[in-house]
Scaffold this motif. Structure first.
Motif, short mmCIF file in Angstrom:
data_model
loop_
_atom_site.label_atom_id
_atom_site.label_comp_id
_atom_site.label_asym_id
_atom_site.label_seq_id
_atom_site.Cartn_x
_atom_site.Cartn_y
_atom_site.Cartn_z
N LEU A 40 0.83 -1.19 0.00
CA LEU A 40 0.00 0.00 0.00
C LEU A 40 0.88 1.25 0.00
CD1 LEU A 40 -2.68 -1.07 2.64
CD2 LEU A 40 -2.94 -0.97 0.16
N PRO A 41 0.36 2.37 -0.48
CA PRO A 41 1.13 3.61 -0.46
C PRO A 41 1.52 4.04 0.96
CG PRO A 41 -0.78 3.85 -1.90
CD PRO A 41 -0.91 2.53 -1.19
N SER A 42 0.78 3.60 1.94
CA SER A 42 1.05 3.99 3.33
C SER A 42 2.13 3.14 4.00
CB SER A 42 -0.24 3.88 4.15
OG SER A 42 -0.71 2.54 4.13
N GLU A 43 2.70 2.18 3.28
CA GLU A 43 3.66 1.24 3.87
C GLU A 43 4.91 1.94 4.43
OE1 GLU A 43 4.44 -2.32 5.40
OE2 GLU A 43 2.70 -1.97 4.14
N ASN A 44 5.42 2.94 3.73
CA ASN A 44 6.64 3.61 4.20
C ASN A 44 6.40 4.33 5.52
OD1 ASN A 44 7.98 2.69 1.96
ND2 ASN A 44 7.85 4.60 0.84
N ALA A 45 5.27 4.99 5.66
CA ALA A 45 4.96 5.67 6.92
C ALA A 45 4.69 4.64 8.02
CB ALA A 45 3.75 6.58 6.76
N LYS A 81 6.83 -9.40 23.58
CA LYS A 81 5.52 -9.66 22.95
C LYS A 81 5.06 -8.58 21.98
CE LYS A 81 3.93 -13.08 26.13
NZ LYS A 81 3.07 -13.52 27.15
N PRO A 82 5.11 -7.29 22.31
CA PRO A 82 4.63 -6.31 21.33
C PRO A 82 5.50 -6.25 20.08
CG PRO A 82 5.46 -5.20 23.30
CD PRO A 82 5.45 -6.66 23.58
N ILE A 83 6.79 -6.51 20.23
CA ILE A 83 7.68 -6.52 19.06
C ILE A 83 7.37 -7.73 18.18
CG2 ILE A 83 10.09 -6.61 18.30
CD1 ILE A 83 10.78 -5.19 20.98
N ARG A 84 7.21 -8.88 18.80
CA ARG A 84 6.88 -10.10 18.04
C ARG A 84 5.52 -9.98 17.39
NH1 ARG A 84 6.29 -15.74 17.59
NH2 ARG A 84 5.97 -15.82 15.38
N ARG A 85 4.55 -9.40 18.08
CA ARG A 85 3.22 -9.22 17.51
C ARG A 85 3.31 -8.38 16.23
NH1 ARG A 85 0.68 -7.36 21.87
NH2 ARG A 85 1.22 -5.21 21.43
N THR A 86 4.15 -7.34 16.26
CA THR A 86 4.31 -6.47 15.10
C THR A 86 4.99 -7.19 13.94
OG1 THR A 86 4.44 -4.55 16.55
CG2 THR A 86 5.26 -4.26 14.31
N THR A 87 6.09 -7.89 14.21
CA THR A 87 6.79 -8.58 13.12
C THR A 87 5.93 -9.68 12.52
OG1 THR A 87 7.95 -10.07 14.64
CG2 THR A 87 9.11 -8.05 13.98
N LYS A 88 5.23 -10.41 13.38
CA LYS A 88 4.38 -11.51 12.90
C LYS A 88 3.24 -10.99 12.03
CE LYS A 88 1.82 -15.50 14.61
NZ LYS A 88 1.39 -16.23 15.80
N SER A 89 2.59 -9.92 12.46
CA SER A 89 1.47 -9.39 11.67
C SER A 89 1.97 -8.80 10.35
CB SER A 89 0.68 -8.34 12.46
OG SER A 89 1.43 -7.18 12.67
N ASN A 90 3.16 -8.19 10.35
CA ASN A 90 3.72 -7.66 9.11
C ASN A 90 4.02 -8.77 8.10
OD1 ASN A 90 3.63 -4.93 9.69
ND2 ASN A 90 5.66 -4.91 10.60
N VAL A 91 4.63 -9.84 8.57
CA VAL A 91 4.94 -10.95 7.66
C VAL A 91 3.65 -11.52 7.06
CG1 VAL A 91 5.72 -13.36 7.61
CG2 VAL A 91 7.15 -11.63 8.64
#
Length: 102
Positions: A40-45, A81-91
């Motif tokens: 998406l165009p918003s990915e960089n932000a 946990k919050p870092i892993r939640r972010t990386t997992k959802s991004n993948v």
């Protein structure tokens, strides 16, 4: 207190998963910047703001756990946990979008 070897293994596993997922996310985002991956165009932000949120939450969890005198393994596990939640959802999200189709 003797450290629990299984708790240490769990921390190592979480840290390894974060590193692997972060590498995959970086790769997909770079491919997106090159026009080869559907983003998406918003990915960089998003890649800037999500880190601030995840690391602020992780830091808060570390500080609170330390102030409460919690076991260091438990405190670190909660902080990851919050870092892993972010990386997992991004993948998951970026993998579903897949390569850009012409």
């Amino acid at each position: 207190m003797i450290p629990n070897p299984f708790a240490l293994l769990q921390l190592q596993t979480q840290a390894t998963l974060i590193a692997m997922e972060a590498g995959a996310v970086i790769w997909m985002r770079m491919m997106g910047m090159a026009g080869l991956w559907s983003v998406l165009p918003s990915e960089n932000a998003r890649m800037v703001t999500e880190k601030q949120k995840a690391f602020a939450e992780a830091g808060t969890r570390l500080m609170l756990g330390t102030m409460k005198g919690q076991d260091s393994q438990k405190t670190l596990s909660r902080a990851l946990k919050p870092i892993r939640r972010t990386t997992k959802s991004n993948v998951t999200r970026l993998t579903r979008r897949g390569p850009k189709r012409n």
